[in-house]
Enzyme design. Structure first.
Site, PDB file in Angstrom:
ATOM      1  N   LYS A   1       0.825  -1.205   0.000  1.00 43.35           N
ATOM      2  CA  LYS A   1       0.000   0.000   0.000  1.00 43.35           C
ATOM      3  C   LYS A   1       0.859   1.253   0.000  1.00 43.35           C
ATOM      4  CE  LYS A   1      -0.948  -0.025   4.960  1.00 43.35           C
ATOM      5  NZ  LYS A   1      -2.019  -0.124   5.944  1.00 43.35           N
TER       6      LYS A   1
HETATM    7  N1  GLU Z   1      -6.675   1.545  10.868  1.00 45.85           N
HETATM    8  C1  GLU Z   1      -6.551   0.193  10.411  1.00 45.85           C
HETATM    9  C2  GLU Z   1      -5.918   0.190   9.029  1.00 45.85           C
HETATM   10  O1  GLU Z   1      -5.873   1.215   8.401  1.00 45.85           O
HETATM   11  C3  GLU Z   1      -7.932  -0.436  10.350  1.00 45.85           C
HETATM   12  C4  GLU Z   1      -7.994  -1.890  10.532  1.00 45.85           C
HETATM   13  C5  GLU Z   1      -9.427  -2.298  10.858  1.00 45.85           C
HETATM   14  O2  GLU Z   1     -10.275  -2.159   9.981  1.00 45.85           O
HETATM   15  O3  GLU Z   1      -9.680  -2.745  11.971  1.00 45.85           O
HETATM   16  O4  GLU Z   1      -5.449  -0.797   8.545  1.00 45.85           O
END
Ligand code: GLU
Length: 477
Positions: free
Chosen positions: A254
């Site tokens: 990513k």
């Molecule tokens: N903040 C996490 C991420 O960007 C989210 C993961 C989740 O959906 O629990 O990967």
């Protein structure tokens, strides 16, 4: 509204990337399919990775793509605020509860101490985890150090030798033990929570029914289940989406700028194609069908049809799909979306009816929006002829073609295709020329290219008046 409540919880570390879009899209589709709510929550507790403007970018990208959320930072809702940095009191309150019940403890180890611990464990070939030295401090010592305001974190005390079994709606029954689970940091020394504490607390207070997230979080699920248990809350249902892989089956990163949704849109991919393509990164419909509008996806989507196996990202397929949407969307729509690329390339815009004719011809053969602008150049801003082309056009044979057309091409519109076809045939017969000898001078005269669209398309776009002017312009004798 049903009780289904799902959230997309991005960290604002840059642009929305394709993996994030896939999660957001599946959340959205599942919410719309079930009549539930789609919530946007910003997970901005890692201050070192925070990128200014990223929240606005994310919201704008979701909006541009048509993935409207029901609750979120700008949309509001009963469970706000929806930005984690505005919910710190809540995390502190829950961390205090965990301290009081003995499920969490303060840890005063410095980063140097931890680094040394890691090195020693690695040297001994042991599993790297916190050795719990601060769990064994006496209550008096803890109290004294807290009063001295020594920097510390709060750690979750994981149970030893405990098995966590849960059902993942994609993977089925999963069992994991805690042997490999570290005593997770819940609150950092800067007072911000880690993802684990914040996500669990928010999923609870936001009444999230299904946690839909990438497979990379699967290994964190035992920690989260334990947190739910310690806090006395029921856990949500778990849905871990398959990884997105490069064609060589390595993990799609990513951090590679090129996979941001914005960069695909800027390159001239259509949002409809991008959404359709991303929907199929792990999900498939009841048959072999591949083309779905967003509305159709909302109707057809179900978690049962999401695969466990990694989904391979195939750019050639995205290109193919974009080509389909270039021809499928309304002509006016494609024309208006192509306009910025005309501006960027400095190509002057023609009247709307001519523009539409160009776009109609172009989209039959173009994959991406900017190609429409490049295609239009031969009509709107033709390049100068090369010396070789000038020479060719000046030969008696080429001139005979140019003059014949100037003499025989009608001057008043419309010129129906059958008539033009007949005219082209007559010209061939009268001049005794065919193939390249006949078509190349004509194309060079009209569009300054030796190859190009069919003659009816060329005449249709140029119009008879302009065609006459271009032919006359090429008279060399
Ligand atoms: N903040 C996490 C991420 O960007 C989210 C993961 C989740 O959906 O629990 O990967």
């Amino acid at each position: 509204m049903t009780d289904v409540r799902v959230r997309f919880a991005p960290s604002p570390t840059g642009f929305l990337h394709l993996g994030g879009l896939r999660t957001a899209l599946y959340d959205y589709l599942f919410a719309r399919h079930t009549g539930g709510s789609f919530i946007l929550r910003i997970e901005d507790t890692d201050r070192s990775r925070f990128v200014p403007g990223a929240i606005e970018n994310l919201i704008e990208s979701l909006r541009n793509l048509g993935l409207d959320f029901d609750e979120g930072p700008s949309a509001g809702g009963a469970c706000g605020p929806y930005v984690q940095s505005e919910r710190l009191d809540l995390y502190h309150r829950e961390a205090r509860r965990l301290l009081e019940s003995g499920h969490a403890y303060p840890c005063f180890c410095s980063s140097e101490t931890l680094a040394k611990m890691r090195e020693e464990q690695q040297a001994k070939g042991e599993f790297v985890k916190y050795d719990r030295r601060c769990l064994n401090l006496s209550p008096e010592e803890v109290q004294a150090r807290l009063e001295r305001k020594e920097p510390h974190v709060i750690r979750l005390k994981m149970p030893d030798g405990r098995k966590f079994a849960f059902t993942d709606l994609i993977r089925g029954d999963v069992e994991m033990d805690t042997a490999q689970s570290d005593d997770q940091v819940l609150l950092k020394s800067d007072g911000f929570p880690t993802y684990h504490l914040a996500a669990v607390v928010d999923d609870h207070y936001m009444r999230i029914s299904h946690v839909i997230r990438g497979e990379e979080w699967l290994s964190s699920t035992p920690k989260h289940l334990w947190l739910y248990e310690c806090l006395g809350w029921p856990a949500p249902l778990w849905v871990h989406l398959p990884l997105i892989l490069n064609p060589d089956r390595s993990k799609l990163s990513k951090r590679v700028g090129d996979v941001s949704v914005e960069s695909y849109l800027q390159k001239g991919y259509l949002k409809e194609a991008l959404l359709n393509f991303v929907a199929l990164l792990g999900w498939h419909g009841a048959d072999d069908r591949e083309i779905y509008s967003l509305e159709e996806l909302c109707r057809e989507f179900s978690l049962e049809r999401v695969n466990k196996a990694g989904a391979v990202f195939d750019l050639a397929k995205l290109d193919w799909m974009n080509g389909i949407y270039m021809r499928k969307l309304p002509l006016e729509e494609i024309a208006s979306r192509a306009l910025p690329y005309f501006h960027a390339a400095g190509i002057p815009l023609p009247e709307q009816d001519v523009l539409l004719k160009i776009v109609a011809a172009a989209r039959e053969r173009c994959t991406l929006l900017p190609e429409i602008a490049s295609y239009s150049r031969m009509f709107l801003a033709p390049r100068p002829l090369t010396p070789e082309e000038e020479e060719l056009l000046g030969t008696p044979q080429a001139q005979s073609v140019v003059h014949w057309f100037a003499d025989n091409l009608p001057t008043s519109e419309p010129l129906p295709k059958e008539e033009l076809d007949a005219l082209v045939k007559t010209g061939m017969a009268e001049l005794g020329l065919k193939g390249k000898d006949y078509y190349t001078p004509l194309r060079l005269a009209l569009i300054h290219e030796p190859h190009g669209p069919e003659l009816p398309v060329i005449f249709g776009i140029l119009g008879l008046e302009r065609a006459h002017a271009l032919l006359r312009d090429k008279f060399r004798r």
